[in-house]
Design a protein around this motif. Structure first.
Motif, PDB file in Angstrom:
ATOM      1  N   LEU A  59       0.822  -1.204   0.000  1.00 14.37           N
ATOM      2  CA  LEU A  59       0.000   0.000   0.000  1.00 14.37           C
ATOM      3  C   LEU A  59       0.863   1.265   0.000  1.00 14.37           C
ATOM      4  O   LEU A  59       0.510   2.261  -0.639  1.00 14.37           O
ATOM      5  N   THR A  60       1.994   1.215   0.675  1.00 18.34           N
ATOM      6  CA  THR A  60       2.903   2.357   0.702  1.00 18.34           C
ATOM      7  C   THR A  60       3.483   2.619  -0.677  1.00 18.34           C
ATOM      8  O   THR A  60       3.585   3.776  -1.111  1.00 18.34           O
ATOM      9  N   GLU A  63       0.806   4.105  -2.874  1.00 18.50           N
ATOM     10  CA  GLU A  63       0.566   5.501  -2.518  1.00 18.50           C
ATOM     11  C   GLU A  63       1.651   6.414  -3.074  1.00 18.50           C
ATOM     12  O   GLU A  63       1.369   7.517  -3.537  1.00 18.50           O
ATOM     13  N   SER A  64       2.893   5.957  -3.065  1.00 18.43           N
ATOM     14  CA  SER A  64       3.960   6.783  -3.634  1.00 18.43           C
ATOM     15  C   SER A  64       3.801   6.921  -5.147  1.00 18.43           C
ATOM     16  O   SER A  64       4.057   7.991  -5.707  1.00 18.43           O
ATOM     17  N   ARG A  66       0.912   6.894  -6.649  1.00 14.09           N
ATOM     18  CA  ARG A  66      -0.237   7.779  -6.784  1.00 14.09           C
ATOM     19  C   ARG A  66       0.169   9.238  -6.607  1.00 14.09           C
ATOM     20  O   ARG A  66      -0.282  10.123  -7.338  1.00 14.09           O
ATOM     21  N   GLU A  67       1.066   9.521  -5.647  1.00 19.66           N
ATOM     22  CA  GLU A  67       1.527  10.889  -5.426  1.00 19.66           C
ATOM     23  C   GLU A  67       2.284  11.429  -6.631  1.00 19.66           C
ATOM     24  O   GLU A  67       2.136  12.596  -6.994  1.00 19.66           O
TER      25      GLU A  67
END
Length: 97
Positions: A59-60, A63-64, A66-67
Motif C-alpha cells: 500500500l505504501t 501511494e507513492s 499515486r503521489e
C-alpha cells in the motif's frame, strides 16, 4: 596543525600500501580464479532478485506511485479510469520497485 595531520595520514597510507599485509590477499584471488566467474543457472536465479508483479506492491508503494501521478493532470485522469499501475507505466515508464 592541519598539515601535520595530513602528513601523518599520508605516511600511514604509504606504510599500509608497502607492508606485507597485501601479500595476505593473494590466496583470496586464487580462490576466485579456481571457482570461476560463471555459476549454474539455478544458483544464479536464487541470488538475482526477481522482478515483482504489479499486484505484489504494498500500500505504501502504491501511494507513492499515486503521489507522483497526481502531479500530472493527464496521468491523474488516466489513473481514475484505468488504474494507478497503467497510468504510472504509461507516463513514467516501468515501476522502479
Amino acid at each position: 596543525m592541519k598539515t601535520l595531520a595530513i602528513l601523518v595520514l599520508c605516511s600511514l597510507a604509504v606504510i599500509c600500501l608497502t607492508s606485507d599485509a597485501s601479500a595476505g590477499s593473494q590466496p583470496a584471488s586464487d580462490n576466485l580464479a579456481q571457482e570461476g566467474l560463471f555459476v549454474e543457472r539455478e544458483q544464479a536465479s536464487t541470488v538475482v532478485r526477481q522482478k515483482r508483479a504489479a499486484g505484489d506492491l504494498s500500500l505504501t508503494q502504491l501511494e507513492s506511485l499515486r503521489e507522483v501521478c497526481e502531479a500530472n493532470l493527464a496521468c491523474e485522469d488516466m489513473m481514475d479510469t484505468q488504474g494507478i499501475i497503467a497510468a504510472y507505466t504509461a507516463y513514467y515508464g516501468p515501476i522502479p520497485y
